[in-house]
Scaffold this motif. Structure first.
Motif, mmCIF file in Angstrom:
data_model
loop_
_atom_site.group_PDB
_atom_site.id
_atom_site.type_symbol
_atom_site.label_atom_id
_atom_site.label_comp_id
_atom_site.label_asym_id
_atom_site.label_seq_id
_atom_site.Cartn_x
_atom_site.Cartn_y
_atom_site.Cartn_z
ATOM 1 N N VAL A 98 24.069 24.767 43.791
ATOM 2 C CA VAL A 98 25.500 24.634 43.540
ATOM 3 C C VAL A 98 26.262 25.790 44.193
ATOM 4 O O VAL A 98 27.303 25.590 44.839
ATOM 5 C CB VAL A 98 25.782 24.580 42.028
ATOM 6 N N LEU A 99 25.753 26.991 44.051
ATOM 7 C CA LEU A 99 26.439 28.148 44.623
ATOM 8 C C LEU A 99 26.478 28.072 46.136
ATOM 9 O O LEU A 99 27.488 28.406 46.761
ATOM 10 C CB LEU A 99 25.752 29.442 44.170
ATOM 11 N N ARG A 100 25.384 27.611 46.740
ATOM 12 C CA ARG A 100 25.372 27.526 48.191
ATOM 13 C C ARG A 100 26.367 26.483 48.697
ATOM 14 O O ARG A 100 27.025 26.682 49.713
ATOM 15 C CB ARG A 100 23.964 27.187 48.692
ATOM 16 N N VAL A 101 26.487 25.364 48.000
ATOM 17 C CA VAL A 101 27.464 24.350 48.395
ATOM 18 C C VAL A 101 28.870 24.954 48.348
ATOM 19 O O VAL A 101 29.666 24.791 49.278
ATOM 20 C CB VAL A 101 27.376 23.110 47.483
ATOM 21 N N ALA A 113 19.290 33.427 45.123
ATOM 22 C CA ALA A 113 19.483 33.577 43.687
ATOM 23 C C ALA A 113 20.965 33.628 43.336
ATOM 24 O O ALA A 113 21.798 34.122 44.086
ATOM 25 C CB ALA A 113 18.798 34.849 43.215
ATOM 26 N N VAL A 114 21.287 33.116 42.164
ATOM 27 C CA VAL A 114 22.633 33.232 41.616
ATOM 28 C C VAL A 114 22.768 34.620 41.004
ATOM 29 O O VAL A 114 21.858 35.064 40.277
ATOM 30 C CB VAL A 114 22.867 32.149 40.536
ATOM 31 N N SER A 161 13.419 36.318 37.531
ATOM 32 C CA SER A 161 13.640 36.701 38.922
ATOM 33 C C SER A 161 14.322 35.570 39.653
ATOM 34 O O SER A 161 13.817 34.479 39.765
ATOM 35 C CB SER A 161 12.289 37.001 39.585
ATOM 36 N N GLY A 162 15.502 35.844 40.152
ATOM 37 C CA GLY A 162 16.250 34.816 40.847
ATOM 38 C C GLY A 162 16.792 33.753 39.947
ATOM 39 O O GLY A 162 17.246 32.730 40.390
ATOM 40 N N LEU A 219 19.159 24.296 33.031
ATOM 41 C CA LEU A 219 19.774 23.504 34.095
ATOM 42 C C LEU A 219 20.495 24.410 35.098
ATOM 43 O O LEU A 219 20.446 24.182 36.308
ATOM 44 C CB LEU A 219 20.749 22.490 33.506
ATOM 45 N N VAL A 220 21.170 25.442 34.594
ATOM 46 C CA VAL A 220 21.823 26.401 35.494
ATOM 47 C C VAL A 220 20.782 27.122 36.324
ATOM 48 O O VAL A 220 20.948 27.343 37.530
ATOM 49 C CB VAL A 220 22.683 27.398 34.690
#
Length: 963
Positions: A61-64, A223-224, A6-7, A53-54
């Protein structure tokens, strides 16, 4: 088949199940996961470690990426490129327990590079030059937050690691300490110091620290998308295979981003090694030169992989678009124009605060070739900062030149050093007249002394408007961020006072202005300004400004009487239960110092100024407490002040802000205002909201990525107001006058109506969390304005000033810009101009005009005259202010840079006046901060207008008293 969390990661690598069965996925440290990934003997477990790690760092990372690029495919490309760089560079990470920090910095650089590439593509598409890129709601285009990311990136590593883990990855202080392998108190200390640095830097840029950091603390756990995470893990696994190329596993756009950013990393690492080799080569050449005859020429030191230009051959201009680094060639010379060998070349606007690498070293003929990463130029420009190429050499003061992309194409640059004949010698004196040891004295800024600067100050006896004179210095300053280079160059780093409180600084050069800052727990942080003049008769001059600025311009030898610092300490506790509150944030309003209470609720602030009263903001919103604004009285002497602080729980109000047509979440700021007849106010007498609507930015609540907010408010009647962080929404329908009059601060409330997109009355009950229906924002109609000249030809490079903006306004590269009329039916006056062709015009827009709106620019006008007193004598160095009529009874100030001033003979000349606008020119009183007494009088005959291209000379004019 891959297992989905989840997430988390929906991994295509079956090995992720291996780690789940071992039960160690959540327990492994970054270092262990990274080590397992690098150990390719068990590829299944290695790929699973990378997937972990992902899973752990992917949301951050995605939010940045989204903050910089928006919720667009470019952000997903940058996300994948960041992790593929991790695949290639994992073995080079020095701090393996801080992979999140490393990824944060790489993600930001990749995203900025992607945006620069996108901007470059747009510039090349001339046919689409007038089309602006609209970033959607997921944070893209939020300038305040982009500046926050930039400043976090610039923090020293020890502070940045703590900030990324705590704020951006959502770890508690305890968990962050465990991840970093240090004590919880160490993490809290680093967070406190980081906040102090961020607050100062952001507020110097005009950014509200509280709103920016609040935005930074929300939404980072989103979540990615499983498909994106799984595709990234699969690409990483394929890239780990022997012979696999990055182009074979990901699209070309992702591969280009990854390769470009990876090359930039390689360049920065090679610089240090190149510097060492240059020094070795220089040392060998010196030894060889000693054995040569006087007529023999010594060989030049070589830069590895690159030949130094010969003396008879001028450096060639750099060719564009050949790499991700811009090449600057030039020469460093001394004050007499002779070449300087061994000078270090550095960039003065680094991306971070780490010691600056030396880009190049000049040869015997003073020539250099320096590669500067595009990001080091583009990023400062995005942040509104100039980039400089600086040269430093022993025995000289630094020299610098401004650089940009065009400078790299124009050919060689010349950097001229100045003579280092002035030493700054200071002494920090304490209360008893004794020197204060151990005070850190840092250099913050160097600027050249403008022509006749001291003469003008002296001739005006300190009566000149210092804010304007100081502006001349600011336009050419070299900002230093803990600038350090290797031992072969001058070190402009912090020094500490000795046992007698004395310190020395050299390497500045003569006829310069420098800012120094002195810091120590025992004293109040103090900034001083020093001029490195060689005039032995110079005495400190006072510099004052109409904006309230006042400081002394000190001589190179001075004593600084530092104010003794005080200590504030106490315990934050629950008012009703008496239990200590851990994690409460205590902010000293006037000094900017900040700390957090420990597990026992204890706090301590050192270096505080002595004052009659001390104002603080104390909050623990995440625990449901109402923020308070306590004012603590002074006590005799300089001993510690003990002040326990009591917080009282409020009521949580939860809701969501959404877009009306689509229902998607909207990033917005939600503020709470109590009604005056709220019967619970008496129980919260020190609440921040009782001290004015906008006294505390911390009372604001920023929605997360899902548009949700959780506000802590008073029980009883009040109102929530919503201001969208995304442009383009209609202003809120105002409350009825009777309801609006109940707000605690009705003046501020009514004044802010243009900036509110929703107003929601609430009446929550005590001790109950209140959920309110979705707050729906209505988008307005986008209108396009196209600028043409008198012949109907498009006018490019235009500036436009919207009614809510300020002069000089926004710049449009093409001939068209767009905006949303937030109050349809109400006239909005928009100013359009171009400096290059001295054209301007205004247009009144109601919001229902056919699109696009065409505005014809005409030649701007000019007014000149001489300001005199009642006896006809000139009035020199008086500040003028120009205002223009917006509509009805509203007016706005037209700012000029530099501000309008009369000269030494009382004369003035105002250019760039918009034809047809109704203007008023006013004379300001000197150094008057009271707005009611700010204006001395008006010029000419009240309101006046000017015709296209008209030039008027008013002759001698006097200030007429305001009616």
């Amino acid at each position: 088949m891959g297992r989905e969390r989840s997430g988390g990661v929906a991994s295509g690598a079956g090995g992720i199940g291996t780690l789940y069965r071992l039960g160690t996925l959540g327990e492994w440290s970054d270092g262990r996961l990274l080590g397992q990934f690098l150990d390719r003997r068990d590829t299944e477990t290695s790929d699973a470690a990378f997937a972990a790690l992902v899973d752990r760092h992917g949301p951050m990372v995605l939010r940045v990426c989204r903050r910089i690029l928006g919720d667009v495919p470019d952000a997903h490309d940058a996300f994948q490129a960041t992790f593929l760089i991790l695949v290639r560079k994992a073995g080079t990470i020095r701090s393996r327990e801080s992979v999140g920090d490393w990824l944060f910095r790489i993600a930001r650089r990749v995203a900025v590079r992607a945006r620069v590439d996108a901007d470059r593509r747009e510039r090349r598409l001339e046919a689409l030059a007038s089309v602006s890129r609209v970033l959607p709601a997921d944070g893209g285009g939020d300038l305040d937050h982009e500046l926050l990311l930039a400043e976090v990136d610039r923090l020293p590593a020890r502070y940045r690691e703590a900030v990324v883990l705590h704020y951006f990855e959502g770890l508690s202080a305890e968990a962050a300490a465990l991840r970093l392998g240090c004590a919880r108190g160490t993490v809290l200390s680093r967070l406190s110091r980081a906040r102090q640095r961020l607050r100062g830097r952001l507020e110097r840029r005009g950014i509200v620290f509280g709103a920016a950091i609040a935005a930074g603390r929300t939404g980072w756990g989103a979540a990615v998308p499983p498909a994106l995470a799984a595709g990234t893990v699969r690409a990483a696994a394929a890239l780990g295979l022997a012979g696999a190329t990055i182009e074979s596993v990901v699209p070309a756009a992702v591969a280009g981003l990854a390769r470009g950013a990876a090359r930039a990393l390689d360049v920065s690492r090679l610089r240090a090694a190149a510097c060492v080799l240059v020094l070795l080569a220089a040392g060998v050449s010196i030894a060889v030169a000693a054995s040569r005859g006087p007529g023999q020429q010594a060989p030049r030191p070589a830069v590895p992989g690159r030949a130094m230009p010969g003396p008879a051959k001028a450096p060639a201009a750099a060719k564009p678009d050949q790499s991700d680094a811009l090449v600057f060639r030039g020469r460093v010379v001394d004050p007499d124009g002779r070449p300087v060998a061994g000078a270090s070349i550095v960039a003065s606007s680094p991306v971070d605060d780490d010691p600056l690498p030396r880009l190049a070293t000049t040869g015997p003929d003073g020539l250099f070739e320096a590669q500067v990463d595009e990001i080091a130029i583009d990023l400062p420009e995005k942040d509104g900062l100039p980039a400089y190429l600086a040269a430093l050499a022993s025995g000289f003061g630094p020299g610098w030149v401004k650089i940009d992309r065009q400078a790299a194409l124009k050919g060689p640059v010349t950097i001229r050093l100045v003579r280092d004949v002035v030493m700054i010698e200071g002494q920090i004196i304490g209360l008893e007249g004794r020197g204060v040891p151990g005070v850190s004295v840092s250099l913050a800024m160097i600027a050249d002394l403008p022509d006749r600067f001291l003469e003008r100050l002296q001739s005006d006896a300190g009566q000149a408007d210092g804010s304007i004179l100081w502006g001349e210095i600011m336009r050419s300053r070299l900002v230093l961020t803990e600038l350090e280079v290797d031992n072969a160059s001058p070190v402009l780093a912090s020094v500490r006072t000795g046992p007698d409180g004395r310190f020395r600084i050299r390497g500045i050069g003569r006829d310069r202005v420098v800012n120094l800052v002195a810091r120590a727990d025992a004293i109040v942080e103090t900034w001083v300004t020093v001029v490195t003049t060689t005039d032995p008769s110079y005495r400190p001059l006072s510099v004052s400004g109409d904006d309230g600025m006042h400081f002394q311009l000190l001589a190179p030898r001075f004593e600084l009487a530092a104010r003794p610092g005080r200590t504030f300490e106490g315990v934050v506790h629950d008012r009703d239960t008496g239990r200590p509150i851990a994690g409460a944030e205590i902010f000293a309003v006037w000094s900017g110092k900040w700390t957090t209470s420990d597990a026992q609720g204890r706090f301590r602030l050192t270096g505080m100024p002595k004052a009659e009263t001390n104002s603080f903001r104390v909050r623990a919103h995440d625990q449901g407490y109402v923020e308070i604004f306590p004012i603590i009285a002074d006590t005799p002497g300089l001993g510690p002040i003990h002040a326990d602080i009591a917080l009282r729980r409020g009521v949580r109000v939860e809701g969501r802000v959404v877009d009306k047509p689509s229902g998607r979440p909207v990033r917005a700021v939600v503020e709470y205002m109590a009604y005056r007849d709220n019967t619970y106010i008496k129980d919260y007498t020190d609440a921040s909201i009782l001290f004015g609507t906008r006294i505390s930015d911390q009372v604001r609540h920023v929605t997360d990525a899902d548009g949700r907010f959780r506000a802590v408010v008073l029980p009883g009647a009040g109102v929530l107001v919503v201001s969208s962080l995304e442009p383009g929404y209609l202003a809120a329908r105002p409350l009825a006058p009777e309801a609006a009059g109940k707000v605690l601060d009705p003046g501020n409330f009514v004044y802010g109506l243009e900036h509110y997109q929703a107003i929601v009355p609430i009446n929550p009950r005590p001790n109950e969390t209140t959920a309110i229906p979705d707050i729906v924002l209505v988008p307005g109609r986008t209108q396009h304005v196209r600028a043409v000249d008198a012949r109907g030809r498009p006018v490019e490079q235009i500036r436009y000033v919207l009614p809510e903006g300020s002069w000089p306004g926004e710049l449009a590269r093409g001939a068209e810009f767009s905006f949303v009329h937030t109050s349809p039916g109400k006239i909005k006056r928009v100013i359009v101009s171009t400096e290059t062709r001295n054209l301007s015009a205004f247009v009144d827009i109601k919001g229902d005009e056919p699109d696009p709106i065409r505005v014809v620019l005409r030649p701007s006008g000019t007014v000149a005259g001489r300001l005199v007193d009642e006896d006809g004598r000139p009035r020199p160095h008086m500040r003028l202010e120009l205002q223009y009529r917006l509509n009805g009874s509203e007016s706005a100030e037209q700012d000029f840079s530099p501000p309008l001033m009369t000269g030494a003979d009382g004369r003035f000349r105002i250019i760039g006046l918009v034809p047809g606008l109704s203007y008023t020119a006013a004379v300001l009183r000197r150094h008057e901060r009271d707005e009611r007494r700010r204006y001395e009088g008006i010029l000419h005959s009240g309101e006046w207008t000017i015709k296209p291209g008209e030039s008027i000379d008013w002759g001698d004019v006097r200030a007429r008293p305001l009616e």
